[in-house]
Design a protein around this motif. Structure first.
Motif, mmCIF file in Angstrom:
data_model
loop_
_atom_site.group_PDB
_atom_site.id
_atom_site.type_symbol
_atom_site.label_atom_id
_atom_site.label_comp_id
_atom_site.label_asym_id
_atom_site.label_seq_id
_atom_site.Cartn_x
_atom_site.Cartn_y
_atom_site.Cartn_z
ATOM 1 N N HIS A 49 -2.880 -6.307 7.918
ATOM 2 C CA HIS A 49 -1.584 -6.268 7.374
ATOM 3 C C HIS A 49 -0.952 -7.904 7.206
ATOM 4 C CE1 HIS A 49 -2.300 -1.769 7.155
ATOM 5 N NE2 HIS A 49 -2.787 -2.293 8.235
ATOM 6 N N GLN A 72 -6.782 -4.947 -0.158
ATOM 7 C CA GLN A 72 -7.463 -3.869 -0.416
ATOM 8 C C GLN A 72 -7.970 -2.907 0.400
ATOM 9 O OE1 GLN A 72 -4.030 -2.041 -1.029
ATOM 10 N NE2 GLN A 72 -2.960 -3.525 -1.568
ATOM 11 N N LEU A 107 -8.121 -1.512 4.045
ATOM 12 C CA LEU A 107 -7.268 -0.796 4.302
ATOM 13 C C LEU A 107 -8.868 0.690 3.934
ATOM 14 C CD1 LEU A 107 -4.083 -1.956 1.870
ATOM 15 C CD2 LEU A 107 -4.203 -2.207 4.959
ATOM 16 N N GLN A 142 3.948 -4.346 4.666
ATOM 17 C CA GLN A 142 3.002 -5.192 5.556
ATOM 18 C C GLN A 142 3.241 -5.632 6.912
ATOM 19 O OE1 GLN A 142 -0.033 -3.899 4.547
ATOM 20 N NE2 GLN A 142 1.178 -3.052 2.795
#
Length: 910
Positions: free
Chosen positions: A244, A231, A234, A262
């Motif tokens: 992903h 996260q 990202l 994802q």
């Protein structure tokens, strides 16, 4: 002083040589070296900390823009284009090791192993100090069949790492070194802190450091750390499918839908991303969509004809289809480029174990370990397989070895911690069944568990013509997380009541389920049915068939057990939510909601009803026999029920007919339902539509919320006339009973309670109320019946044992009184002396003098002046009835008052 703590404070640039020297001569070995090299990760990390210099933020080379474009081409799946660009730069002699590494990556991804070997060998001459290049070269050698050269290459790599850490090192070389050390089984925390974290500290925007961290966390089973790390990554907003795909792996155990999203993103970035395609293929296999899985695998093979995971999955499908010769060929193809690749057999075995083929899966894990004895994932999967086969001694031994070899393996740690806790469980045995449960719970209802399971074995084994030839292990856990760890390896798994692996059942006890637990008898009957059907088919059955039979057999045993028709299920049967029989197993994997999963259980049981009604129980047995012989489910169904298309069509008509029969006189339309409404609104709406179920339900709900019980009875009575009152928790039958109670309608309340209990297996509030009514009216048969039903839901509360004991005494059911009173003693009672006295009486009524004397003495030990206990003990000692004192006097025996008791007021007991 710990080397890693010391490194926190040193000045990396000014004290470089001094710190390296200190690290080389003063630090003790981290662990005994299990390979040829003797320098440990601790020493290397010392040097790493000293040479993370300004190169992490150094200016890009002149061709960086072109290189970045080529990398993005690779990330987008344009492998041939990226390879052409990289080859051009390599051929023209651009001085950057990144170009040959990119070229090798393109070639290996496309299965061009010989070309990759040539590129690697030429690049190594030019860049012999590159750790990243040498690390990449290990797989190049392996997939070219040069296994004998890999050992020397690893030694050379390790030597180069030692030299590199004493001087200049780049971030990509540092990450490669961390991955290499991780693969060798070195300390995960030290690799994380001294390699990956330090790169992120110096360059927070370097994506590969986040990917390597997530890979390490996933490898250790710490999916939360992996998800959190990804996260963070990202936010870098880099278009890369690896990020992903890794996030999907981190999420799939907790949120399958988010994981699938994802993967969709990864494949949008790169439609040819092999790990993401593999993920899709595995999910298709899980859903028993084997043709779909083959199509995805074919896509993988068009990208790389030699992709081992693709051929491995084809081997899995061949095995599940009973094509064992094809399975051997697919496995051989998977190993054609690297004969000792342990990941091939590990993947095949893991997927077979996920299909409950634990014995076959264990065989593959043993093959993987023969190729690489240090393959931790294969070892741990083998441990899980053995535990699920009931081979506990072997399974725990292997799991312990994994935990010691890999101390940061979260799953192994959890499992070994659980073993320590469960070692204190009580073990109960009967009829080839072994039950392990919390010691206190065993005292309360352990005998009832054994009785139920023995009955299930007798009934179901006879019905399905099978008899397990090995002991059956049942483990009941008072804590939900313990159940989840034993069952899934990780905490979580909320919503599961029990799981059967064949001869091993794990279940949640009522203690782990809050105020409204499920009926444990229903759960264990369901799971034992799995034991029988899995045994009959050698674990070769689709999930929908296994679950459908178990739910069907619940209802056969007790009409209140198992899933039943509800208004919501009616709507789903008549909608697109009805899944064709040929695709039913997919409904159990990653359902969109909890109700969708419950509906899958109900629909599957309805299929079993349909098959038995249309073709007979013998046809079902024949299907199971075919599955045991290795015949795929679709072929087995075709042999005994006709074509799949016809089966799907016939069942669709059957399900819709059943749905329409439920509440046939009711109006089920929702077209003009008000979105929001008060009591007055619903009164007006139902006046125009007096038989509409949804309107009547909302009107009753609004009236109850307002405490207007008379008003609530009007729609509830109308629903009762329409036959649509159902017994779900917090449903209309509970409302009806409550309304009658509030209005003082005793008989009507009892009828509503009985209707509710006929439909619900876990209506604990209704049972509690029925017990209270029975006690107040001295209807002891009702009290005994209700309390026994309540104990099948919640055996951990004294109130139900007490009600059962009192009713049993009133009805001279002294055997049941002994059970209930013994359970009460295990619940830390306020007045144990009184319970011992009652137990002594119950045993006496059954002419069991020894336990009667024992409990009478226990009562006197706790309350020495307990006169009734003295009298009972006197009677038991002299063997005469206290109802016939004349007989005692004729025998010359003194009456109880002569017993030596101090002449003070008798103690009262609670």
């Amino acid at each position: 002083m710990n080397a890693f703590r010391f490194l926190v404070d040193i000045r990396l640039d000014d004290q470089l040589h001094e710190a390296v020297a200190l690290g080389d001569r003063s630090q003790p070995p981290h662990r005994d070296c299990h390979r040829k090299q003797c320098v440990t990760v601790t020493t290397l990390c010392l040097a790493v900390a000293c040479v993370l210099i300004a190169t992490l933020g150094s200016p890009a080379i002149a061709s960086a823009a072109s290189y970045d474009d080529a990398v993005q081409q690779f990330r987008n799946g344009e492998y041939a284009v990226a390879a052409e660009t990289a080859a051009f730069e390599v051929d023209r002699g651009v001085w950057s090791e990144r170009w040959p590494r990119l070229l090798i990556q393109c070639q290996m991804t496309q299965g061009q192993h010989a070309a990759a070997l040539q590129t690697y060998q030429e690049a190594l001459k030019r860049y012999p100090t590159s750790i990243a290049l040498r690390y990449m070269g290990l797989d190049v050698l392996r997939f070219n069949g040069l296994q004998d050269e890999v050992g020397q290459a690893e030694a050379d790599l390790f030597s180069q790492m030692q030299r590199a850490f004493a001087g200049y090192i780049t971030r990509d070389n540092l990450i490669a070194a961390g991955r290499f050390l991780t693969g060798r089984g070195e300390d995960a925390r030290e690799v994380l802190e001294q390699f990956y974290d330090r790169v992120k500290e110096r360059d927070p925007d370097y994506l590969d450091a986040y990917l390597a961290t997530a890979e390490l966390a996933i490898r250790k089973g710490d999916f939360q750390v992996a998800a959190d790390t990804l996260q963070q990554a990202l936010r870098l907003e880099e278009e890369t499918p690896e990020l992903h795909q890794l996030l999907a792996k981190a999420l799939e155990s907790s949120d399958g839908q988010a994981a699938a999203e994802q993967i969709a993103i990864a494949l949008r970035i790169n439609p040819h991303h092999l790990p993401s395609l593999q993920w899709l293929a595995e999910r298709a296999i899980d859903r028993e969509r084997y043709d779909e899985a083959k199509d995805i695998v074919n896509q993988m093979l068009q990208i790389n004809l030699h992709e081992p995971s693709a051929w491995s999955l084809l081997a899995v499908i061949a095995h599940l289809d009973g094509e064992y010769e094809v399975e051997k060929l697919m496995r051989a193809a998977a190993l054609s480029t690297w004969e000792q690749n342990p990941n091939v057999d590990h993947l095949i075995g893991k997927k077979l174990s996920e299909k409950y083929r634990f014995a076959e899966g264990a065989e593959y894990q043993n093959l993987a370990l023969s190729a690489d004895p240090l393959h931790i994932a294969a070892s741990f999967q083998l441990a899980q397989d053995m535990l699920r086969l009931g081979e506990e001694e072997i399974g725990w031994e292997i799991a312990d070895e994994v935990a010691k070899a890999d101390p940061y393996n979260v799953v192994a740690y959890n499992l070994m911690t659980l073993r320590d806790r469960t070692s204190k469980f009580t073990v109960l045995k009967q009829d080839g069944i072994q039950v392990r449960m919390d010691a206190k719970e065993a005292k309360l209802y352990g005998d009832a568990v054994l009785e139920l399971l023995s009955d299930a074995k007798r009934v179901l084994c006879e019905k399905y013509d099978v008899m397990p030839d090995k002991p059956i292990l049942v483990e009941i856990f008072p804590h939900q997380n313990d159940f989840a760890i034993r069952t899934f390896g990780l905490p979580g798994g909320a919503g599961y009541l029990g799981v059967c692996f064949g001869r091993v059942i794990t279940a949640n006890s009522p203690a782990s389920q809050g105020e409204r637990p499920s009926n444990w008898k229903s759960v264990l009957w369901h799971e034992f049915c799995h034991v029988v059907t899995l045994e009959k088919t050698n674990n070769r059955m689709p999930r929908w068939l296994s679950e459908g039979i178990s739910v069907y057999e619940e209802r056969q045993r007790n009409p209140s057990w198992g899933e039943k028709m509800t208004p919501q299920y009616r709507s789903m049967l008549l909608s697109d939510d009805l899944t064709p029989v040929s695709d039913l197993s997919a409904a159990f994997l990653s359902p969109p909601s909890a109700i969708a999963l419950q509906f899958a259980y109900y629909e599957s049981s309805l299929v079993i009803e349909f098959l038995i009604e249309q073709h007979g129980h013998d046809a079902l047995l024949a299907v199971l026999d075919d599955l045991a012989a290795g015949i795929p489910i679709n072929d087995a169904l075709t042999r005994h029920t006709g074509s799949l298309q016809r089966l799907d069509s016939q069942f669709d008509a059957y399900a819709k007919e059943r749905a329409n029969q439920f509440g046939a006189l009711a109006d089920w339309s929702r077209d003009t339902l008000p979105e929001n409404g008060d009591l007055a609104t619903w009164k007006g709406w139902t006046r125009a539509k007096p038989t509409n179920y949804w309107g009547l339900r909302e009107l009753a709900k609004s009236a109850i919320e307002g405490g207007q019980w008379e008003q609530a009875l009007i729609p509830l009575s109308r629903m009762q006339q329409l036959g649509v009152l159902t017994g779900e928790r917090g449903g209309p039958l509970e409302w009806l009973a409550r309304a009658h109670r509030e209005l003082g309608h005793g008989r009507q309340e009892i009828r509503a309670i009985q209707d509710n209990l006929a439909q619900s297996s876990d209506a604990l509030p209704a049972l509690r109320r029925w017990i209270n009514i029975g006690q107040s009216e001295e209807q002891w048969e009702n009290v005994l019946d209700a309390s026994q039903q309540a104990l099948a839901i919640q055996p951990l509360l004294p109130e139900f044992h007490l009600a059962s004991a009192t009713a049993a005494e009133k009805l001279d059911r002294h055997d049941l009184a002994v059970e209930a009173l013994s359970a009460l003693l295990a619940l830390d009672p306020v007045d144990p002396a009184a319970l011992h006295f009652r137990l002594a009486n119950a045993y006496d009524e059954q002419n069991e003098s020894f336990p009667a004397k024992h409990h009478a003495l226990m009562a006197l030990e706790l309350a020495p002046r307990y006169r009734d206990a003295h009298r009972l003990l006197w009677k038991l000692h002299h063997g005469v009835s206290d109802e016939d004192p004349a007989t005692a006097n004729q025998a010359g025996v003194e009456e109880p008052d002569a017993v030596r008791v101090p002449a003070i007021e008798e103690e009262e007991t609670l």
